[in-house]
Design an enzyme around this catalytic site. Sequence first.
Site, PDB file in Angstrom:
ATOM      1  CG  ASP A  33      -1.793   1.168   1.403  1.00  0.00           C
ATOM      2  OD1 ASP A  33      -1.657   2.107   0.602  1.00  0.00           O
ATOM      3  OD2 ASP A  33      -2.638   1.149   2.325  1.00  0.00           O
ATOM      4  CD  GLU A  85      25.971   6.611   7.242  1.00  0.00           C
ATOM      5  OE1 GLU A  85      25.845   5.467   7.674  1.00  0.00           O
ATOM      6  OE2 GLU A  85      25.358   7.586   7.699  1.00  0.00           O
ATOM      7  CB  CYS A 122      23.427   9.911   9.998  1.00  0.00           C
ATOM      8  SG  CYS A 122      22.859   8.564   8.962  1.00  0.00           S
ATOM      9  CB  THR A 165      14.506   5.013   4.133  1.00  0.00           C
ATOM     10  OG1 THR A 165      15.620   4.141   4.332  1.00  0.00           O
ATOM     11  CG2 THR A 165      13.308   4.467   4.882  1.00  0.00           C
ATOM     12  CB  SER A 213      18.392   1.572  13.806  1.00  0.00           C
ATOM     13  OG  SER A 213      17.300   1.830  12.961  1.00  0.00           O
ATOM     14  CG  HIS A 246      19.478  11.627  11.662  1.00  0.00           C
ATOM     15  ND1 HIS A 246      19.952  11.791  10.374  1.00  0.00           N
ATOM     16  CD2 HIS A 246      19.357  10.281  11.850  1.00  0.00           C
ATOM     17  CE1 HIS A 246      20.119  10.611   9.813  1.00  0.00           C
ATOM     18  NE2 HIS A 246      19.759   9.673  10.683  1.00  0.00           N
ATOM     19  CE  LYS A 255       8.162   5.784  14.779  1.00  0.00           C
ATOM     20  NZ  LYS A 255       6.741   5.594  14.963  1.00  0.00           N
ATOM     21  CG  ASN A 330      18.839   8.484   5.432  1.00  0.00           C
ATOM     22  OD1 ASN A 330      19.400   9.541   5.703  1.00  0.00           O
ATOM     23  ND2 ASN A 330      18.954   7.397   6.175  1.00  0.00           N
ATOM     24  CB  SER A 366      23.712   3.901  13.397  1.00  0.00           C
ATOM     25  OG  SER A 366      22.377   4.137  13.045  1.00  0.00           O
TER      26      SER A 366
HETATM   27  N1  COA Z   1      -0.871   3.295   5.738  1.00  0.00           N
HETATM   28  C1  COA Z   1      -0.334   4.181   6.604  1.00  0.00           C
HETATM   29  N2  COA Z   1       0.743   3.875   7.400  1.00  0.00           N
HETATM   30  C2  COA Z   1       1.275   2.645   7.281  1.00  0.00           C
HETATM   31  C3  COA Z   1       0.758   1.681   6.406  1.00  0.00           C
HETATM   32  C4  COA Z   1      -0.369   2.046   5.598  1.00  0.00           C
HETATM   33  N3  COA Z   1      -0.898   1.196   4.708  1.00  0.00           N
HETATM   34  N4  COA Z   1       1.506   0.560   6.509  1.00  0.00           N
HETATM   35  C5  COA Z   1       2.461   0.813   7.452  1.00  0.00           C
HETATM   36  N5  COA Z   1       2.321   2.069   7.908  1.00  0.00           N
HETATM   37  C6  COA Z   1       3.149   2.766   8.901  1.00  0.00           C
HETATM   38  C7  COA Z   1       3.502   1.918  10.093  1.00  0.00           C
HETATM   39  O1  COA Z   1       2.467   1.919  11.067  1.00  0.00           O
HETATM   40  C8  COA Z   1       4.781   2.607  10.557  1.00  0.00           C
HETATM   41  O2  COA Z   1       4.469   3.789  11.247  1.00  0.00           O
HETATM   42  P1  COA Z   1       4.686   3.878  12.836  1.00  0.00           P
HETATM   43  O3  COA Z   1       6.153   3.644  13.077  1.00  0.00           O
HETATM   44  O4  COA Z   1       4.262   5.268  13.170  1.00  0.00           O
HETATM   45  O5  COA Z   1       3.846   2.795  13.412  1.00  0.00           O
HETATM   46  C9  COA Z   1       5.425   3.036   9.242  1.00  0.00           C
HETATM   47  O6  COA Z   1       4.394   3.040   8.275  1.00  0.00           O
HETATM   48  C10 COA Z   1       6.518   2.089   8.760  1.00  0.00           C
HETATM   49  O7  COA Z   1       5.964   0.785   8.702  1.00  0.00           O
HETATM   50  P2  COA Z   1       6.773  -0.454   9.285  1.00  0.00           P
HETATM   51  O8  COA Z   1       5.962  -1.682   9.121  1.00  0.00           O
HETATM   52  O9  COA Z   1       7.271  -0.121  10.655  1.00  0.00           O
HETATM   53  O10 COA Z   1       7.978  -0.450   8.227  1.00  0.00           O
HETATM   54  P3  COA Z   1       9.165  -1.476   8.061  1.00  0.00           P
HETATM   55  O11 COA Z   1       9.306  -2.351   9.244  1.00  0.00           O
HETATM   56  O12 COA Z   1       9.012  -2.106   6.738  1.00  0.00           O
HETATM   57  O13 COA Z   1      10.417  -0.492   7.966  1.00  0.00           O
HETATM   58  C11 COA Z   1      12.114   0.767   9.076  1.00  0.00           C
HETATM   59  C12 COA Z   1      10.619   0.656   8.758  1.00  0.00           C
HETATM   60  C13 COA Z   1      12.407   2.127   9.686  1.00  0.00           C
HETATM   61  C14 COA Z   1      12.459  -0.328  10.081  1.00  0.00           C
HETATM   62  C15 COA Z   1      12.926   0.586   7.775  1.00  0.00           C
HETATM   63  O14 COA Z   1      12.589   1.588   6.855  1.00  0.00           O
HETATM   64  C16 COA Z   1      14.425   0.586   7.998  1.00  0.00           C
HETATM   65  O15 COA Z   1      15.019  -0.418   8.377  1.00  0.00           O
HETATM   66  N6  COA Z   1      15.084   1.759   7.707  1.00  0.00           N
HETATM   67  C17 COA Z   1      16.519   1.904   7.794  1.00  0.00           C
HETATM   68  C18 COA Z   1      17.010   2.173   9.213  1.00  0.00           C
HETATM   69  C19 COA Z   1      16.596   3.539   9.716  1.00  0.00           C
HETATM   70  O16 COA Z   1      16.334   4.453   8.959  1.00  0.00           O
HETATM   71  N7  COA Z   1      16.526   3.668  11.046  1.00  0.00           N
HETATM   72  C20 COA Z   1      16.128   4.919  11.677  1.00  0.00           C
HETATM   73  C21 COA Z   1      17.100   5.365  12.755  1.00  0.00           C
HETATM   74  S1  COA Z   1      18.606   5.919  12.076  1.00  0.00           S
END
Ligand code: COA
Length: 447
Positions: A33, A85, A122, A165, A213, A246, A255, A330, A366
């Site tokens: 979606d 990085e 980062c 991302t 992370s 960041h 958050k 990112n 990180s």
């Molecule tokens: N409509 C609206 N929102 C939706 C959705 C939909 N159909 N499906 C999922 N979402 C929301 C989730 O609820 C979540 O939001 P929330 O965190 O507020 O609950 C968000 O979209 C992401 O969904 P999620 O299932 O958590 O994604 P994921 O597990 O596939 O990946 C990360 C998210 C961040 C773990 C992933 O992008 C990642 O590994 N990124 C790299 C590391 C990173 O950037 N870390 C951040 C710190 S440096």
Amino acid sequence: MASPAVGIDGIELWTGKLKLDLATTFAPAHDIDPNKFTKGLGLHASSLPDVYEDIVTMGANAALRLMQRHGLTPEDIGRIDVATETAFDNAKPVATYIAGCLAQVMEGDFAHANLGERKFACIAGTQALDDAANWIHSGRHRGRKALVIATDTALYERGDPGEATQGAGAVAMLVSESPSVTAFGLPQGIGSADETDFLKPHRQFPSVDGKRSMQVYLGRIQDALADFAAAGGSTDPDAHAQFLFHTPFPGMVKKAAVLGYLDGVQGTARGDALAEDLGTLAHPDTFADGRAYLDVLKAHAKHLKQTDHYANWYARAVTPTLKVARQVGNWYTGSVHVARASGLLHAAHSERALTGQPLIVASYGSGAQAEVHAETVQAGWRDEAEALTIQQQLDARYDLSYDEYEAIHAVHTYGAESNLSPRTAPSGEFVVDGRGPMGEYTYAYVA
Ligand code: COA
């Protein structure tokens, strides 16, 4: 005698010239979606480099435009600090390649300049700004400015949750005495810990535990906020024009903003009332399960969003800083600096008066470390923001099909040989033009 103000005197952004649209191209190919990306992560597109672009070309292109706009020659620059990085060499720093590129087209060279590379995921871009400011405060700069360049090609392995991302681009910043854009404040908060949330042990693609992370990011930010207060800093939401965090993706900032806001209202009547309604938000590190912490944080965010004070603060102080990130993904070391440029750009377009107002800058890398400091906006900010061409660059990006995206991702995988044709035509910029005698990349300027 009081030290002169030191800070950012100029900013330039360079985006990778290709665009991967997450809703219309990436989501259907993955049968996901699109709202997960646009609403959940807060991202609409990623910038990716064309076949002739890399961290050197993007960094050099941003730096050249910045120096030319400010009428500077290499003689005016005393150091070039590159934060990245995604470097491809463990010995020769990217700054040497960038200085070499600039010297190809500018009068003079950088023989007198101290060149180096900063690594701490980062947060390295912010650390490089700090190094540059300290060099100026030390008095060794002899009137010269520092050029700080944060440049990254942030690619994840195909199929990794981080793939949505991705991003690629560079932010070049001038650091000087009597800066025209922002002046750095003295109090600094740090939160460090030995963590393994995101690693690249001699490999191109990161090994990342995404949810962990997020918890580590928030834990270090919380520590840095407390340390900032201990150093005499304040994060009062009413006293700061913008809060820059960041931004690996805007959903992460939603958050982090909760922590920034709660820190700022702590000890006030508003903070006390919130603590009564919500209970005190426990430190992220006290949760063994990151997901459980994120659920608790989400409940706080939901409550806060319903209060006018938080909603108005977020709309005024945070949303403007995310506008560029939503379109580029990112940029790793550059991402918090993209937030600064985005906030200033938005303020210029909406005729906001920012001169003299403080900003909060919260960076994270990180591994892990966060840093919090304040900056005061200086009188030249509007001219600098109006000179930014990032929106035109974004509009000019080539919109990739999914097949083209797959091919481009493969091109930027180290060691991959490819004859893929570029999707765009370079003009007035540095490009990768081949390989040298030791297999190193070589660069040329295309007029
Ligand atoms: N409509 C609206 N929102 C939706 C959705 C939909 N159909 N499906 C999922 N979402 C929301 C989730 O609820 C979540 O939001 P929330 O965190 O507020 O609950 C968000 O979209 C992401 O969904 P999620 O299932 O958590 O994604 P994921 O597990 O596939 O990946 C990360 C998210 C961040 C773990 C992933 O992008 C990642 O590994 N990124 C790299 C590391 C990173 O950037 N870390 C951040 C710190 S440096």
